[in-house]
Design an enzyme around this catalytic site. Structure first.
Site, PDB file in Angstrom:
ATOM      1  N   GLU A 329       0.885  -1.158   0.108  1.00 21.94           N
ATOM      2  CA  GLU A 329       0.124  -0.117  -0.115  1.00 21.94           C
ATOM      3  C   GLU A 329       0.887   1.256  -0.051  1.00 21.94           C
ATOM      4  O   GLU A 329       1.772   1.427   0.725  1.00 21.94           O
ATOM      5  CB  GLU A 329      -0.846   0.099   1.112  1.00 21.94           C
ATOM      6  CG  GLU A 329      -1.946  -1.018   1.387  1.00 21.94           C
ATOM      7  CD  GLU A 329      -2.884  -0.821   2.565  1.00 21.94           C
ATOM      8  OE1 GLU A 329      -3.799  -1.172   2.622  1.00 21.94           O
ATOM      9  OE2 GLU A 329      -2.224  -0.498   3.601  1.00 21.94           O
ATOM     10  N   CYS A 330       0.697   2.062  -0.768  1.00 26.11           N
ATOM     11  CA  CYS A 330       1.296   3.454  -1.020  1.00 26.11           C
ATOM     12  C   CYS A 330       2.913   3.334  -0.849  1.00 26.11           C
ATOM     13  O   CYS A 330       3.527   2.779  -1.949  1.00 26.11           O
ATOM     14  CB  CYS A 330       0.875   4.457  -0.038  1.00 26.11           C
ATOM     15  SG  CYS A 330       1.113   6.190  -0.229  1.00 26.11           S
ATOM     16  N   GLY A 331       3.404   3.666   0.372  1.00 24.29           N
ATOM     17  CA  GLY A 331       4.987   3.346   0.365  1.00 24.29           C
ATOM     18  C   GLY A 331       5.356   2.058  -0.063  1.00 24.29           C
ATOM     19  O   GLY A 331       6.321   1.685  -0.446  1.00 24.29           O
ATOM     20  N   THR A 429      -1.179  -0.968  -4.290  1.00 19.15           N
ATOM     21  CA  THR A 429      -2.306   0.054  -4.483  1.00 19.15           C
ATOM     22  C   THR A 429      -1.614   1.390  -4.009  1.00 19.15           C
ATOM     23  O   THR A 429      -0.853   1.401  -2.925  1.00 19.15           O
ATOM     24  CB  THR A 429      -3.667  -0.196  -3.882  1.00 19.15           C
ATOM     25  OG1 THR A 429      -3.286  -0.189  -2.500  1.00 19.15           O
ATOM     26  CG2 THR A 429      -4.544  -1.348  -4.443  1.00 19.15           C
TER      27      THR A 429
END
Length: 439
Positions: A329-331, A429
């Protein structure tokens, strides 16, 4: 039935008025007085809850009216079972949210107040005004008649004369003043590009919290504040939990990967899953006994050189992904990519599970709620599942040649280009999962 004490929501007309500092001061002051206080945070935030936890000694839980149905919010509030008081910190301004309603609201703190029945204490920055400050409190009460303003805490008071004038205006308007705080820079929290520096990065946090607690106790009426709390009107029953991504979950956890919602970890553990932390920054890989790997968000851009040099982590996670799913997720998603370009334009090698290339060289904010319909399964969710989440980052995608993971829209239903991506057993994501959509 759980024994849930009365609660309050600490809110404000806008960001930057001092509500986080006031919340932390109240948590620390009540704790020092011997009370057990359960903190909550309205909306999708990782930074504030970590400070709440440090101040109160209890894990702070996110409550999100856009992403969570009523039963879910009620179930999470049971974290306060057996405590003496609930204090929830709002987000942004009291009525601020998105344009379209989600599960139970637009994500505004006022929605949470109306849903739970918890009264609101408004933190007002009264610098540059006097009697006029009372109009702000009256305006919020008039705008949302379904909420109750228990009183105000005046912040950044310039002098005793200034305080007297503001109090006079509040008295004329019938608004209760629960405290008045003069300016005090020593309890201000440091800031960074995504907001506050994280709690575990604040070297003098214990001193800040102790000072904030003493400052609030000296300048606020703690007894009146506690007495203003009211029980929630929500009914408690069964809630739908997020399914765990596996039975044994290898979870990246260090300074680069620290953004995991407490309610997700609680969901996983409540359903019998075991969480196995590891540190990519320490060149560790996922435990080989795990059946899935989860890379949460955080600040990989601040540790890009160290991650690029973590050959052991890269080798181990690639071997793991040959046979088992890895999701980021993200990072964590960025760290799964081929490369990350930092703010100085330096390209750093990442894990290479995906061909994603992201860059911080030209900062651009990406912020908002996300509703994603999966085009392929991810750990815990099948194809076509609808997930609610939140996205907040400054990085930009340079290359994304892999297959899209989902169809993603924002809170208004407008398409979002950050679809996530997938390749083999790897998926990721940009949004942080909050929960599965029920509507």
């Amino acid at each position: 039935m759980p024994a849930i004490p009365g609660g309050l929501i600490i809110s404000a007309p806008a960001s930057g008025t001092g509500k986080t500092t006031v919340t932390l001061g109240l948590l620390a002051a009540f704790r020092a007085a011997g009370l057990t206080v359960q903190p909550f945070k309205s909306g999708p935030d990782y930074i504030d809850p970590a400070f709440h936890t440090a101040a109160s000694g209890r894990v702070s839980v996110n409550l999100d009216t856009w992403a969570m149905p009523e039963a879910r919010i009620a179930g999470l509030i049971t974290a306060a079972d057996g405590t003496d008081l609930v204090i929830a910190e709002g987000s942004m301004g009291l009525c601020d949210g998105v344009a379209a309603k989600g599960e139970t609201g637009i994500g505004a703190s006022a929605d949470l107040a109306e849903l739970t029945g918890w009264p609101i204490i408004l933190v007002l920055d009264v610098s540059g005004q006097a009697q006029s400050a009372a109009a702000t409190a009256l305006g919020f009460a008039a705008m949302r008649p379904g909420i109750r303003i228990a009183g105000v805490i005046l912040n950044r008071v310039a002098s005793p004369r200034h305080e007297a004038l503001v109090r006079d205006g509040m008295a004329q308007a019938g608004v209760t003043v629960l405290g008045a705080l003069p300016r005090k820079a020593s309890i201000e929290l440091p800031e960074r590009h995504l907001g506050l520096v994280q709690a575990d990065e604040t070297s003098d946090l214990a001193r800040i919290l102790q000072d904030a607690g003493a400052f609030v106790a000296e300048n606020c009426d703690l007894t009146a504040i506690q007495n203003a709390a009211a029980p929630t009107r929500l009914a408690f029953g069964a809630m739908r939990r997020c399914p765990p991504p596996g039975q044994r979950i290898a979870l990246a956890r260090d300074a680069a990967f620290s953004f995991t919602y407490p309610h997700l970890l609680a969901d996983w553990r409540a359903q019998g899953a075991e969480v196995l932390p590891f540190s990519p920054l320490a060149d560790q890989g996922p435990d080989d006994s795990a059946d899935c790997c989860w890379l949460p968000g955080g600040y990989p851009e601040l540790h890009a050189g160290q991650l690029a040099a973590a050959d052991g982590f890269r080798r181990k996670i690639n071997a793991f992904a040959q046979t088992r799913p890895v999701h980021g997720e993200c990072g964590g998603y960025m760290a799964m990519g081929a490369a990350l370009i930092d703010a100085k334009g330096v390209r750093h090698q990442m894990a290479g599970l995906l061909q994603l290339v992201t860059s911080y060289e030209k900062r651009r904010m990406h912020l908002g709620y996300r509703l994603a319909t999966l085009a392929a399964p991810i750990p815990g969710f099948a194809t076509s599942a609808q997930l609610r989440g939140h996205e907040f980052h400054y990085s930009t995608i340079i290359e994304q040649p892999d297959m899209p993971l989902a169809s993603v829209v924002d809170a208004t239903g407008a398409p979002v280009p950050e679809t996530g991506s997938r390749q083999g057993n790897a998926s990721g994501t940009y949004f942080h999962l909050i929960g599965e959509a029920s509507t």
